[in-house]
Design a protein around this motif. Structure first.
Motif, PDB file in Angstrom:
ATOM      1  N   CYS A   9       0.948  -1.198   0.014  1.00  0.00           N
ATOM      2  CA  CYS A   9      -0.230   0.001  -0.009  1.00  0.00           C
ATOM      3  C   CYS A   9       0.926   1.253   0.141  1.00  0.00           C
ATOM      4  CB  CYS A   9      -0.837   0.085   1.139  1.00  0.00           C
ATOM      5  SG  CYS A   9      -2.367  -1.065   1.033  1.00  0.00           S
ATOM      6  N   ASP A  10       1.861   1.163   0.684  1.00  0.00           N
ATOM      7  CA  ASP A  10       2.830   2.519   0.934  1.00  0.00           C
ATOM      8  C   ASP A  10       3.693   2.593  -0.514  1.00  0.00           C
ATOM      9  OD1 ASP A  10       2.411   2.673   3.667  1.00  0.00           O
ATOM     10  OD2 ASP A  10       4.121   1.825   4.302  1.00  0.00           O
ATOM     11  N   ASN A  13       0.815   3.938  -2.970  1.00  0.00           N
ATOM     12  CA  ASN A  13       0.359   5.384  -2.654  1.00  0.00           C
ATOM     13  C   ASN A  13       1.327   6.284  -2.980  1.00  0.00           C
ATOM     14  OD1 ASN A  13      -2.146   4.950  -1.523  1.00  0.00           O
ATOM     15  ND2 ASN A  13      -1.307   4.078   0.392  1.00  0.00           N
ATOM     16  N   GLU A  14       2.730   6.084  -2.628  1.00  0.00           N
ATOM     17  CA  GLU A  14       3.941   6.783  -3.079  1.00  0.00           C
ATOM     18  C   GLU A  14       4.166   7.062  -4.457  1.00  0.00           C
ATOM     19  OE1 GLU A  14       7.663   5.661  -0.818  1.00  0.00           O
ATOM     20  OE2 GLU A  14       6.390   5.506   1.225  1.00  0.00           O
ATOM     21  N   LEU A  18      -1.526   9.021  -4.402  1.00  0.00           N
ATOM     22  CA  LEU A  18      -3.073   8.831  -4.217  1.00  0.00           C
ATOM     23  C   LEU A  18      -3.504   9.432  -2.943  1.00  0.00           C
ATOM     24  CD1 LEU A  18      -3.672   4.890  -4.674  1.00  0.00           C
ATOM     25  CD2 LEU A  18      -3.847   6.632  -6.423  1.00  0.00           C
ATOM     26  N   ASP A  19      -4.661  10.149  -3.394  1.00  0.00           N
ATOM     27  CA  ASP A  19      -5.399  10.623  -2.280  1.00  0.00           C
ATOM     28  C   ASP A  19      -6.934  10.673  -2.800  1.00  0.00           C
ATOM     29  OD1 ASP A  19      -6.357  12.431  -0.433  1.00  0.00           O
ATOM     30  OD2 ASP A  19      -6.224  14.269  -1.493  1.00  0.00           O
ATOM     31  N   GLN A  21      -5.768   7.655  -0.164  1.00  0.00           N
ATOM     32  CA  GLN A  21      -4.812   6.555  -0.264  1.00  0.00           C
ATOM     33  C   GLN A  21      -5.438   5.156  -0.230  1.00  0.00           C
ATOM     34  OE1 GLN A  21      -1.802   7.210   2.723  1.00  0.00           O
ATOM     35  NE2 GLN A  21      -0.650   8.725   1.026  1.00  0.00           N
ATOM     36  N   THR A  22      -4.686   4.201  -0.752  1.00  0.00           N
ATOM     37  CA  THR A  22      -5.257   2.755  -0.792  1.00  0.00           C
ATOM     38  C   THR A  22      -4.769   2.306   0.893  1.00  0.00           C
ATOM     39  OG1 THR A  22      -5.456   0.523  -1.962  1.00  0.00           O
ATOM     40  CG2 THR A  22      -3.182   1.602  -1.768  1.00  0.00           C
ATOM     41  N   THR A  23      -5.732   1.710   1.346  1.00  0.00           N
ATOM     42  CA  THR A  23      -4.996   0.612   2.570  1.00  0.00           C
ATOM     43  C   THR A  23      -5.154  -0.536   2.462  1.00  0.00           C
ATOM     44  OG1 THR A  23      -7.402   0.901   3.487  1.00  0.00           O
ATOM     45  CG2 THR A  23      -5.944   3.000   3.922  1.00  0.00           C
TER      46      THR A  23
END
Length: 128
Positions: A9-10, A13-14, A18-19, A21-23
């Protein structure tokens, strides 16, 4: 340190900024349409423009098919299993399906990004 899904996920997102963010809770659904896979391939310069233009950030079946058709040749070229069974598992957001494909994709992209072709240098007699 987080588990493997948190690390993936990190990375997603990086890489994509993403906004929202995926979790770990949303990962399977976020990857199910194939859109994020296409965005990652595009971000790492692995998706040609015509395929990138076919990506659709929607959750309907037409978008899913378009996204999977757009990324399939690249995934195959990266030696990532991407057959009907795998696509079906992702489309159905089956537990673990997104993590498996993201892990394989990350490893393939890391190999490409970190690859440095050996340079053959023949020294001249004067040391150049």
């Amino acid at each position: 340190m987080g588990g493997p899904e948190e690390l993936l996920c990190d990375w997603v997102n990086e890489s994509l900024g993403l906004d929202p963010q995926t979790t770990t809770r949303t990962l399977e659904n976020d990857v199910a349409s194939g859109y994020l896979l296409g965005c990652l391939l595009e971000r790492y310069n692995q998706l040609d423009t015509s395929a990138a233009n076919r990506l659709k950030d929607r959750r309907d079946s037409d978008a899913h098919v378009s996204n999977y058709c757009a990324v399939e040749p690249t995934m195959r070229a990266l030696k990532i299993k991407f057959d009907a069974q795998v696509a079906s598992a992702r489309l159905g957001a089956k537990p673990g399906a997104a993590s498996r494909v993201l892990y394989q994709l990350k490893m393939a992209l890391d190999r490409i990004e970190n690859f440095t072709a050996p340079v053959s240098v023949f020294a001249e007699k004067d040391g150049r």
